[in-house]
Design an enzyme around this catalytic site. Sequence first.
Site, short mmCIF file in Angstrom:
data_model
loop_
_atom_site.label_atom_id
_atom_site.label_comp_id
_atom_site.label_asym_id
_atom_site.label_seq_id
_atom_site.Cartn_x
_atom_site.Cartn_y
_atom_site.Cartn_z
N GLY A 77 -81.93 61.47 22.61
CA GLY A 77 -81.29 61.35 23.92
C GLY A 77 -81.74 62.50 24.80
O GLY A 77 -80.92 63.24 25.35
N GLU A 100 -85.50 58.65 24.18
CA GLU A 100 -84.60 58.29 25.27
C GLU A 100 -84.59 56.78 25.43
O GLU A 100 -85.65 56.14 25.41
CB GLU A 100 -85.06 58.97 26.57
CG GLU A 100 -84.30 58.58 27.82
CD GLU A 100 -82.81 58.88 27.74
OE1 GLU A 100 -82.02 57.96 28.03
OE2 GLU A 100 -82.45 60.02 27.39
N ASN A 144 -84.18 53.52 20.59
CA ASN A 144 -82.77 53.57 20.25
C ASN A 144 -82.66 54.32 18.92
O ASN A 144 -82.87 53.75 17.85
CB ASN A 144 -82.20 52.15 20.12
CG ASN A 144 -80.70 52.15 19.90
OD1 ASN A 144 -80.11 53.17 19.49
ND2 ASN A 144 -80.05 51.02 20.15
N SER A 145 -82.33 55.59 19.00
CA SER A 145 -82.31 56.44 17.81
C SER A 145 -81.23 56.03 16.82
O SER A 145 -81.33 56.33 15.63
CB SER A 145 -82.10 57.90 18.22
OG SER A 145 -83.10 58.31 19.12
N ASP A 167 -73.46 61.25 25.19
CA ASP A 167 -72.39 60.47 25.81
C ASP A 167 -71.12 60.65 24.98
O ASP A 167 -71.11 60.36 23.78
CB ASP A 167 -72.80 59.01 25.84
CG ASP A 167 -71.85 58.14 26.67
OD1 ASP A 167 -70.71 58.56 26.88
OD2 ASP A 167 -72.27 57.05 27.08
N THR A 242 -81.40 72.16 29.34
CA THR A 242 -81.24 70.78 29.76
C THR A 242 -80.56 70.69 31.12
O THR A 242 -79.89 71.62 31.57
CB THR A 242 -80.39 69.99 28.74
OG1 THR A 242 -79.04 70.48 28.78
CG2 THR A 242 -80.94 70.14 27.34
N GLU A 243 -80.74 69.55 31.76
CA GLU A 243 -80.09 69.36 33.06
C GLU A 243 -78.57 69.45 32.94
O GLU A 243 -77.91 70.07 33.76
CB GLU A 243 -80.48 67.99 33.63
CG GLU A 243 -79.86 67.72 35.00
CD GLU A 243 -80.22 66.34 35.52
OE1 GLU A 243 -79.73 65.36 34.92
OE2 GLU A 243 -80.96 66.25 36.50
N GLU A 244 -78.02 68.83 31.88
CA GLU A 244 -76.57 68.89 31.68
C GLU A 244 -76.11 70.31 31.40
O GLU A 244 -75.05 70.73 31.89
CB GLU A 244 -76.17 67.97 30.52
CG GLU A 244 -76.27 66.49 30.84
CD GLU A 244 -75.31 66.09 31.95
OE1 GLU A 244 -74.19 66.63 32.00
OE2 GLU A 244 -75.70 65.24 32.78
#
Length: 268
Positions: A77, A100, A144-145, A167, A242-244
């Site tokens: 992800g 991703e 899809n991991s 998430d 990371t962006e988050e």
Amino acid sequence: MSKRSHQVMDAPGPSEPLLREPQKRFYRQRAHANVFVDHELDYPASPDQMDWSLHYPNYFPAKDGQDLKQVEWADVGCGFGGLLMALAPQFPDTVMLGMEIRVSVTQYVADRIAHARQAAIVAPEGAEEKKPGGFQNVSVIRANSMKHMPNFFAKGQLSKIFFLFPDPHFKVRKQKARIVTTALLAEYAFVLRPGGILYTVTDVKDLHEWMDHHLRKHPSFEYIPTEELADDPILLAAKTATEEGRKVERNGGDKWVACFRRLPDPEE
């Protein structure tokens, strides 16, 4: 497999037009994807059928008698690729991969890597030409991991797996879609070698407690006290690159960290 769907396109040579740095506003995508539906993904039937030369042409196939490298680090992800772009130049001899599921986000990371590869070769006018090879050790696939990790990686292939700001799936009925569950941990343990490290970082305390609880209960993992990794540049990047992670810092939020070491399998 479709070559195009998983390939970081080669950057143009020094004499060709420069790639423009990708801008996120042109890669619009919903924040989350349903991991239980069929996304028409391409994936190999087994790891030995994966053509990594499309992603890492400098390393695959092996040349001049060199040992064949393997992907060793997986950012599950990976979002917009902040961790990968931070770690790739720090660890140029380590092959790392972002995974991703969202189409536009995957394409953004692929374009970002292609731009970075070209920038490492073509120096600004008047400067000495840089040696090629920059960011050749990093790539991204749409995957899809939760379903296909063993399709890409052999037993014990990985030395590091990252789950960064996943998430949270707050609703109880959706918690089965969380990236860390008892069933999924068996697959992560399969592809992670003994001594390898699984990193989790989140700004959601409930999710942190969920991941920590499931990992502590699993017989293949042992908790690593965070203070033992205080000087670990990899954990620092996992928290801040990371962006988050940057968004949480801007908003003055908390980050919750839990890292686990893969234990050796019991002797049969």
